[in-house]
Design a protein around this motif. Structure first.
Motif, short mmCIF file in Angstrom:
data_model
loop_
_atom_site.label_atom_id
_atom_site.label_comp_id
_atom_site.label_asym_id
_atom_site.label_seq_id
_atom_site.Cartn_x
_atom_site.Cartn_y
_atom_site.Cartn_z
N GLY A 189 12.30 -26.25 -42.53
CA GLY A 189 13.09 -25.00 -42.89
C GLY A 189 11.98 -23.85 -43.41
O GLY A 189 10.87 -23.98 -42.91
N PHE A 190 12.66 -22.86 -43.55
CA PHE A 190 11.85 -21.50 -43.77
C PHE A 190 10.89 -21.77 -44.69
O PHE A 190 9.61 -21.37 -44.76
N LYS A 191 11.03 -22.52 -45.90
CA LYS A 191 10.03 -22.74 -46.95
C LYS A 191 9.09 -23.60 -46.58
O LYS A 191 8.05 -23.39 -46.97
N THR A 192 9.25 -24.50 -45.72
CA THR A 192 8.39 -25.51 -45.46
C THR A 192 7.17 -24.52 -44.51
O THR A 192 5.93 -24.68 -44.61
N ALA A 193 7.69 -24.13 -43.61
CA ALA A 193 7.03 -22.96 -42.64
C ALA A 193 6.15 -21.99 -43.47
O ALA A 193 5.10 -21.65 -43.28
N ASP A 194 6.71 -21.35 -44.20
CA ASP A 194 6.24 -20.25 -45.39
C ASP A 194 5.01 -20.96 -46.02
O ASP A 194 4.03 -20.51 -46.24
N GLU A 195 5.28 -22.14 -46.46
CA GLU A 195 3.90 -22.77 -47.20
C GLU A 195 2.90 -23.04 -46.36
O GLU A 195 1.75 -22.93 -46.67
N ILE A 196 3.00 -23.59 -45.00
CA ILE A 196 2.16 -23.94 -44.02
C ILE A 196 1.34 -22.61 -43.64
O ILE A 196 0.27 -22.43 -43.57
N ALA A 197 2.37 -21.55 -43.68
CA ALA A 197 1.49 -20.25 -43.24
C ALA A 197 0.89 -19.74 -44.38
O ALA A 197 -0.34 -19.07 -44.19
N ARG A 198 1.13 -19.84 -45.63
CA ARG A 198 0.37 -19.39 -46.70
C ARG A 198 -1.00 -20.26 -46.61
O ARG A 198 -2.25 -19.65 -46.95
N LYS A 199 -1.11 -21.34 -46.54
CA LYS A 199 -2.08 -22.23 -46.24
C LYS A 199 -3.11 -21.64 -45.20
O LYS A 199 -4.29 -22.04 -45.44
N ILE A 200 -2.46 -21.32 -43.98
CA ILE A 200 -3.15 -20.80 -42.98
C ILE A 200 -3.78 -19.62 -42.94
O ILE A 200 -4.78 -19.29 -42.63
N GLY A 201 -3.10 -18.75 -44.02
CA GLY A 201 -3.75 -17.47 -44.30
C GLY A 201 -2.96 -16.11 -43.96
O GLY A 201 -3.51 -15.37 -43.67
N ILE A 202 -1.58 -16.43 -43.48
CA ILE A 202 -0.93 -15.46 -42.93
C ILE A 202 -0.14 -14.58 -44.12
O ILE A 202 0.04 -15.04 -44.99
N HIS A 203 -0.42 -13.18 -43.99
CA HIS A 203 -0.18 -12.38 -44.94
C HIS A 203 1.45 -12.53 -45.30
O HIS A 203 2.24 -12.61 -44.37
N THR A 204 1.81 -12.00 -46.41
CA THR A 204 3.10 -12.06 -46.95
C THR A 204 4.00 -11.04 -46.41
O THR A 204 4.96 -11.17 -46.29
N ASP A 205 3.41 -9.89 -45.85
CA ASP A 205 3.96 -9.03 -45.20
C ASP A 205 4.00 -8.84 -43.86
O ASP A 205 4.16 -7.98 -43.01
N SER A 206 3.61 -10.17 -43.19
CA SER A 206 3.46 -10.47 -41.76
C SER A 206 5.07 -10.01 -41.05
O SER A 206 5.97 -10.59 -41.62
N ASP A 207 5.02 -9.66 -40.04
CA ASP A 207 6.20 -9.41 -39.20
C ASP A 207 6.87 -10.66 -38.94
O ASP A 207 8.43 -10.68 -38.99
N TYR A 208 6.04 -11.78 -38.51
CA TYR A 208 6.48 -12.99 -38.29
C TYR A 208 7.31 -13.54 -39.71
O TYR A 208 8.57 -13.85 -39.50
N ARG A 209 6.70 -13.24 -40.63
CA ARG A 209 7.28 -13.70 -42.09
C ARG A 209 8.78 -13.15 -42.30
O ARG A 209 9.71 -13.78 -42.60
N ILE A 210 8.64 -11.77 -42.18
CA ILE A 210 9.81 -10.92 -42.63
C ILE A 210 11.05 -11.41 -41.54
O ILE A 210 12.01 -11.62 -42.08
N ARG A 211 10.90 -11.35 -40.31
CA ARG A 211 11.71 -11.71 -39.41
C ARG A 211 12.25 -13.01 -39.68
O ARG A 211 13.44 -13.20 -39.51
N SER A 212 11.35 -14.03 -39.71
CA SER A 212 11.83 -15.36 -39.92
C SER A 212 12.91 -15.59 -41.43
O SER A 212 13.58 -16.17 -41.41
N GLY A 213 12.43 -14.78 -42.36
CA GLY A 213 13.08 -14.90 -43.57
C GLY A 213 14.39 -14.17 -43.67
O GLY A 213 15.38 -14.47 -44.33
N ILE A 214 14.46 -13.08 -42.81
CA ILE A 214 15.82 -12.36 -42.53
C ILE A 214 16.66 -13.51 -41.99
O ILE A 214 17.91 -13.62 -42.51
N PHE A 215 16.24 -14.19 -40.93
CA PHE A 215 17.12 -15.07 -40.06
C PHE A 215 17.74 -16.20 -41.18
O PHE A 215 18.51 -16.74 -41.01
#
Length: 738
Positions: A189-215
């Motif tokens: 789910g989004f939350k699993t992917a978001d946790e992985i992204a956080r560990k990798i170091g992707i920023h909270t305002d990344s376009d990928y993150r916002i687009r995925s969060g909206i969907f």
């Protein structure tokens, strides 16, 4: 927790469907039997395991594995063990020994970089050398990917699923856009992917993150029954989820629209945002209903003459509205029959069936749930089945794949002249869409339901939207027949529906109200009713008496009630196996419910001697059964559903089940129970409304007992607020009707 390291010596048992494995592990202390779930495992592998020792009554000491990690080979013995274990097809222990003696520590480098040199070993041809190299490379890639994914806290089973989908592209996906996994892979789910992204170091305002969060927010609204969200509501919800202020939402919506994930449509006050598949599902449903809705030139007088003969032969007199309903069902391609309890819907359906039979037409009867289909069979004397079985579910969800998950579709339509569907208020948009795909133009479709019931659990509001479109022939039955007037369940249900006060003097034979103001006192009364009072009164087993409650949480919510009711109605005993799963505990003999549609689950019906007489796939949200067996060794739990269908669940799928001594009123739709008991204290006004109370009362066949606050009960009758669903099927239908 114990941690050990060793080689997979021999795989004793493996279930490839769920990964459950029993194997012998060889380490410095000797052999040890290990049990656990492994998406991939091969003999000869070097594993690091953590788990707990347990003493099995038959098989002795075992390690119950919780986590596993594949390790790189460390020495010549390890390399020889791995190559000769059978993990590489066509390579036995003797040949592995010759390879390692020839190349020593260089063995894996030779296999990977100079595989042709394996032909220098006696017994290996150039072709065989290439095959060995290819297998080692494939296994190496998977092992490395699994180790890489485990660094981010991904379980081995999910890691295997991710690797199988992406292969070696997984590294690029993880580094560039881990949110892509939420779109591609069930279970991420989004939350699993978001946790992985956080560990990798992707920023909270990344376009990928916002687009995925909206969907993700949009898809979450589907779970609430919506088919779209207004843009401003979506913006607010997505911002709350992401904990960022979303600037320029237009850009993200355009990106999602370009990717064909969403459809944007102008609404009356705000732009609407639809998940693409649900937009086109509504559109296609409207088009198919329009195409089916053709009128025939059969004379009304001719229908009435034949109907009069049927009434006389069957001693089944109809009133004027019922006759009109039969005439309309005969003359229209799509016809809707609505009405509350006791208004003669069943008699009208029976008259339709007899009429169509007299014309020599093929008729199919169906309902959304097994219980509703069983009741339809009993009241009509004709076989009815679930809509899923009618459509021959093929093991994939409705929105997946061109076949729509059913064997019956436009290419393989239902062979029927008339299709009658009962309990239409329960039918959601995806199921209606799947049904219509399998109905040929020229087939009559008769839809029967009570529009005052709660809406479907799934997305959409099909029956209400069809009625609101005013594009179909509709007959509403309102007269309560004499026999039904003798039941206070029926009389009070209609009073509730009309907003009239219900007299609670307990002089009724089938409608009781026990006034209590304390939650624990109410639970004590429930137990007395279920165990002692009601079984004899309604001639039913305690298990058949259903507790219905408005909420999941709270002192009288499903979760607390089930925990208490389980301890009293199915107490622990040495003869009853148990399995704890998260915060839930299952016990042999428990009453349970499936809480999501699963199109892949296999069921079978067997004789008392174990011979299979029928089997199929698909267990659906709301199906109820009894736990028959819990097998700790195989890590499975067997549940028997209606019609003696038995399903065996691996332990890791127990999140699809919950105890069902008490269920929410929403989950009771389409079911009927000998007796219903309803605890009632104050709750959220939006939920505690007339619809909810009406649905609960109409689930009872012989007796309703409400225990709680009279004030709350009367307030619910007056509360007509409902949670409106964002749907547009009625608009789409009207567009085609113009």
């Amino acid at each position: 927790m114990e941690e050990i390291k060793g080689y997979v010596e021999h795989i004793v048992f493996r279930n490839e469907d769920n990964g459950y494995t029993v194997f012998n592990l060889n380490n410095e202390d000797g052999d040890l039997t290990c049990v656990g779930t492994f998406p991939y495992i091969g003999e000869g592998e070097l594993l690091k395991l953590t788990g707990e020792y347990m003493l099995h009554s038959l098989y002795g000491m075992q390690l119950q594995v919780k986590t596993s990690e594949v390790c790189e080979m460390e020495d010549l013995i390890s390399i020889e063990r791995y190559l000769g274990s059978g993990a590489i097809k066509g390579l036995g222990a003797a040949l592995a020994g010759r390879i390692v003696r020839k190349f020593k520590e260089d063995t894996f480098r030779i296999i990977e970089e100079e595989p042709e040199r394996l032909a220098e070993v006696k017994g290996i041809s150039e072709r065989k050398a290439r095959e060995i190299a290819q297998q080692v490379e494939e296994k190496k890639d998977m092992r490395q990917a699994m180790i890489y994914l485990q660094k981010y806290g991904i379980s081995t089973s999910l890691a295997a699923k991710i690797y199988q989908y992406y292969g070696n592209r997984i590294y690029r996906v993880m580094e560039e856009n881990p949110y892509q996994m939420a779109d591609d892979i069930s279970g991420v789910g989004f939350k699993t992917a978001d946790e992985i992204a956080r560990k990798i170091g992707i920023h909270t305002d990344s376009d990928y993150r916002i687009r995925s969060g909206i969907f993700y927010t949009l898809l979450q609204s589907v779970a609430e029954g919506h088919v779209y969200l207004p843009e401003q509501v979506l913006l607010r919800r997505a911002g709350d989820l992401l904990e960022v202020e979303i600037q320029h939402i237009e850009k993200y919506l355009m990106d999602l629209a370009m990717e064909r994930k969403i459809v944007l449509k102008e609404g009356e006050n705000d732009r609407r945002v639809y998940p693409s598949n649900y937009y086109y599902m509504e559109l296609n449903t409207a088009k198919m209903l329009h195409d089916l809705n053709i009128s025939s030139d059969i004379s009304e007088a001719a229908v009435l003459r034949r109907l009069q003969a049927i009434e006389k032969n069957m001693d089944m007199p109809l009133d004027e509205r019922q006759r009109t309903a039969v005439v309309e069902a005969v003359r229209r391609g799509v016809f809707i029959l609505t009405g509350g309890p006791g208004t003669g819907k069943t008699t009208t359906i029976n008259a339709m069936i007899r009429y169509f039979e007299s014309e020599g037409l093929d008729i199919c009867l169906a309902a959304p749930t097994g219980r509703a289909a069983k009741r339809m069979t009993e009241t009509t004397g004709c076989e009815a089945q679930t809509i899923h079985r009618l459509l021959e579910v093929a093991g994939a969800p409705e929105e997946d794949g061109p076949s729509g998950g059913f064997q019956r579709n436009e290419e393989n339509p239902l062979e029927a002249d008339v299709i009658i569907i009962d309990e239409m208020s329960m039918v959601d948009l995806p199921l209606m869409h799947a049904l219509l795909r399998a109905v040929s133009v020229g087939t009559r479709l008769v839809l029967v339901g009570d529009a005052n019931q709660l809406p479907s659990v799934g997305p959409g509001s099909v029956l209400k939207d069809m009625l609101a479109s005013h594009c179909f022939s509709v007959v509403m039955l309102t007269k309560i027949f004499r026999q039904a007037q003798e039941s206070d369940i029926v009389v009070n249900a209609h009073k509730i529906n009309r907003g009239e006060a219900v007299i609670l003097d307990n002089k009724s034979r089938d409608f009781f109200f026990l006034k209590r103001q304390d939650a624990n006192t109410i639970i004590s009364v429930l137990l007395t009713l279920i165990q002692k009072k009601l079984p004899g009164y309604v001639q039913a087993e305690p298990y058949d008496i259903q507790v219905l409650t408005p909420m999941r949480k709270g002192l009288l919510g499903v979760e607390r009630l089930n925990h208490i009711l389980q301890e009293y109605l199915n107490p622990p005993a040495p003869s009853k196996a148990e399995k704890e799963y998260g915060e839930k505990k299952f016990r042999t003999g428990d009453k349970v419910m499936q809480i999501k549609n699963n199109y892949q689950l296999e069921w079978e019906i067997t004789t008392r001697y174990g011979m299979t007489i029928d089997k199929g796939v698909g267990i659906f949200n709301g199906d109820m059964g009894i736990v028959k067996e819990i097998n700790s060794y195989e890590e499975t739990m067997s549940v028997e559903y209606d019609e003696h269908r038995v399903v065996t669940y691996p332990f890791e799928m127990l999140d699809e089940l919950e105890l069902a001594y008490a269920i929410t009123i929403h989950k009771s739709q389409g079911s009927e129970y000998p007796a219903v008991v309803m605890p009632l204290l104050s709750g959220p006004r939006q939920l505690y409304n007339r619809n909810l109370l009406y649905t609960a009362v109409t689930r009872a066949k012989k007796c309703v007992t409400i225990v709680g606050s009279e004030t709350v009960f009367q307030d619910m009758i007056q509360n007509i607020s409902e949670q409106n669903r964002n749907t547009s099927l009625s608009e789409r239908i009207r567009e085609f009707c113009q």
